[in-house]
Scaffold this active site. Sequence first.
Site, PDB file in Angstrom:
ATOM      1  N   ASP A  35       0.850  -1.198   0.000  1.00 49.98           N
ATOM      2  CA  ASP A  35       0.000   0.000   0.000  1.00 49.98           C
ATOM      3  C   ASP A  35       0.879   1.239   0.000  1.00 49.98           C
ATOM      4  O   ASP A  35       2.020   1.202   0.459  1.00 49.98           O
ATOM      5  CB  ASP A  35      -0.920   0.014   1.233  1.00 49.98           C
ATOM      6  CG  ASP A  35      -2.179   0.847   1.003  1.00 49.98           C
ATOM      7  OD1 ASP A  35      -3.231   0.251   0.689  1.00 49.98           O
ATOM      8  OD2 ASP A  35      -2.091   2.083   1.098  1.00 49.98           O
ATOM      9  N   ASP A  57       4.489   2.696  -3.923  1.00 54.36           N
ATOM     10  CA  ASP A  57       3.758   3.661  -4.747  1.00 54.36           C
ATOM     11  C   ASP A  57       3.748   3.083  -6.159  1.00 54.36           C
ATOM     12  O   ASP A  57       4.765   3.078  -6.840  1.00 54.36           O
ATOM     13  CB  ASP A  57       4.477   5.011  -4.708  1.00 54.36           C
ATOM     14  CG  ASP A  57       3.744   6.080  -5.517  1.00 54.36           C
ATOM     15  OD1 ASP A  57       2.868   5.718  -6.339  1.00 54.36           O
ATOM     16  OD2 ASP A  57       4.044   7.265  -5.322  1.00 54.36           O
ATOM     17  N   ASN A  84      -4.431  -4.098  -7.834  1.00 49.39           N
ATOM     18  CA  ASN A  84      -5.701  -3.563  -7.338  1.00 49.39           C
ATOM     19  C   ASN A  84      -5.671  -2.062  -7.068  1.00 49.39           C
ATOM     20  O   ASN A  84      -6.700  -1.399  -7.191  1.00 49.39           O
ATOM     21  CB  ASN A  84      -6.082  -4.314  -6.050  1.00 49.39           C
ATOM     22  CG  ASN A  84      -7.143  -3.593  -5.258  1.00 49.39           C
ATOM     23  OD1 ASN A  84      -8.309  -3.586  -5.640  1.00 49.39           O
ATOM     24  ND2 ASN A  84      -6.740  -2.945  -4.178  1.00 49.39           N
ATOM     25  N   TYR A 149     -12.032   7.609 -14.502  1.00 53.78           N
ATOM     26  CA  TYR A 149     -12.029   6.297 -13.849  1.00 53.78           C
ATOM     27  C   TYR A 149     -12.427   5.200 -14.848  1.00 53.78           C
ATOM     28  O   TYR A 149     -11.740   4.189 -15.002  1.00 53.78           O
ATOM     29  CB  TYR A 149     -13.006   6.325 -12.671  1.00 53.78           C
ATOM     30  CG  TYR A 149     -13.045   5.059 -11.860  1.00 53.78           C
ATOM     31  CD1 TYR A 149     -12.057   4.772 -10.934  1.00 53.78           C
ATOM     32  CD2 TYR A 149     -14.087   4.142 -12.016  1.00 53.78           C
ATOM     33  CE1 TYR A 149     -12.092   3.613 -10.176  1.00 53.78           C
ATOM     34  CE2 TYR A 149     -14.139   2.987 -11.264  1.00 53.78           C
ATOM     35  CZ  TYR A 149     -13.135   2.721 -10.345  1.00 53.78           C
ATOM     36  OH  TYR A 149     -13.188   1.565  -9.603  1.00 53.78           O
ATOM     37  N   GLY A 183     -20.027  -1.664  -1.670  1.00 55.70           N
ATOM     38  CA  GLY A 183     -20.089  -0.779  -0.518  1.00 55.70           C
ATOM     39  C   GLY A 183     -18.733  -0.494   0.094  1.00 55.70           C
ATOM     40  O   GLY A 183     -18.440  -0.867   1.228  1.00 55.70           O
ATOM     41  N   ASP A 185     -15.398   2.324   0.941  1.00 57.17           N
ATOM     42  CA  ASP A 185     -15.175   3.714   1.331  1.00 57.17           C
ATOM     43  C   ASP A 185     -15.092   4.607   0.095  1.00 57.17           C
ATOM     44  O   ASP A 185     -15.510   5.756   0.113  1.00 57.17           O
ATOM     45  CB  ASP A 185     -13.871   3.843   2.127  1.00 57.17           C
ATOM     46  CG  ASP A 185     -14.003   3.199   3.499  1.00 57.17           C
ATOM     47  OD1 ASP A 185     -15.152   2.914   3.901  1.00 57.17           O
ATOM     48  OD2 ASP A 185     -12.970   2.980   4.147  1.00 57.17           O
TER      49      ASP A 185
END
Lengths: 250, 220
Positions: A35, A57, A84, A149, A183, A185
Amino acid sequence: MLEGKVAVVTGGAQGLGRAVAVRYAAEGATVVVSDLDAGAAEETAREMEGAEGVACDVRREADVAQLVAGAVERHGRLDVMVANAGVSTVGPVAETSLEDWRELMSVNLDGVFLCVKHAGPAIAGSGGGAIVTMASITAMAGVPLLAPYAASKAAVVSLTKTAALELRDQGVRVNALCPGFIGTDMVARHRAELEQGLGIDLEEALEHAQGGFGSEADVAGVAAFLASERSSFSTGSAFVVDGGATASLV
Amino acid sequence: MLADVDVEGAERAASELDGDARAVRCDVTVAAEVVGAVEATAAAFGGLDVLVNNAGVEISKPMVEHGDEEFSRLLAVNVGGVFMCSKYAVPALAEGGGGAIVNIASVAGLGGSPLLSAYCASKAAVIRFTEVCATELRDQGIRANAVCPAFVGGAMVDRMVGDFEAATGQGFEDVVAAKQGRLGTAEEVAETVAFLASDDAAFVTGAHYVLDGGLTAALL
């Protein structure tokens, strides 16, 4: 389903990435949770058996190269890469700055490209395995306000197809996962903007289109299937998990 | 429950399976037999959770050589059979609180292949039919999905190889190696079907999952 396998999940500290990492660990994989936020990656990894957190990154080639090389060094192999990590923006095309467009593409497209580029040979060198790219059903149909996106995810599906063909003879399968509205964040952050911009009640619209929100675990279930040998003849395809959203015209 | 027009073959196959497997005669084009198969299943096992619409036939010859009646017959089995079984299974599936329908389509439903005009048309129809079922049946907790295999090793491919090579002038094995790497296996198709029938696919409906070794990903 994934006993003995070593898997990297980028963007693994939250949302879909986190759910996929948790599921992979539960299926017996050694998971490298990668991450941008090193602390969050480590914290997430601590919640799983045999996982580790690594800062990466995905926009930076040196980071991705090191992520892959480090996984191979520490665990002796790499079997699965889940590309991902991704970001989203909301706004009309006419009001999107080139800067914002490029910033999104640098994560959602450059990042997946770099993961496929570096993980492909490493997985091949381990005797074959699977790459799962996180796309979206926005790759297949338009959603007002989500142009950058959606375009990035369509490009991910395209990259997935070509990479699958190039890597087939080396035993590396590459498939795209296309969730509907889940669902997470990420969706929650954009909810107000989307509802206002589209003039809809998101809950109501999704109830009609896909029977409500999907869950992160729903996506992780398909991600586990695609990483495992259960899907051994599938490569270069997009796997939709959307409660029927793309199945219906109306 | 193994349902087949060849009930003896189905009984043999059932006897080779672990667990409680049974057989019933079913011609998927005959409503009464489909209803009978659903009732026999519910009676034997106390309900119905999964329907796999697999029964299908193929014709491999040029479009102009397809017989008028055999074309209709193919559609009756490959499309009509899926409709018939889905329609009559829905009440039983819904009664148990929902379930899953998995239709065996094909990459032939996604793109054309020489000699397979009727077959391709039928499998495209199955994919579209699956999408409508998914939307209509969602509120009853029934998911409907399709699987799209490329060439899979087995009797159907064995029957087609000669026609394919004669008509296209290409070696079948070469085409398979170039386009899909290798033949798929029936077991691989079964894994995807099992996945789609399982709770891991709880949010997957109206989809068609492709297993084709990259065949449909390629332009050339």
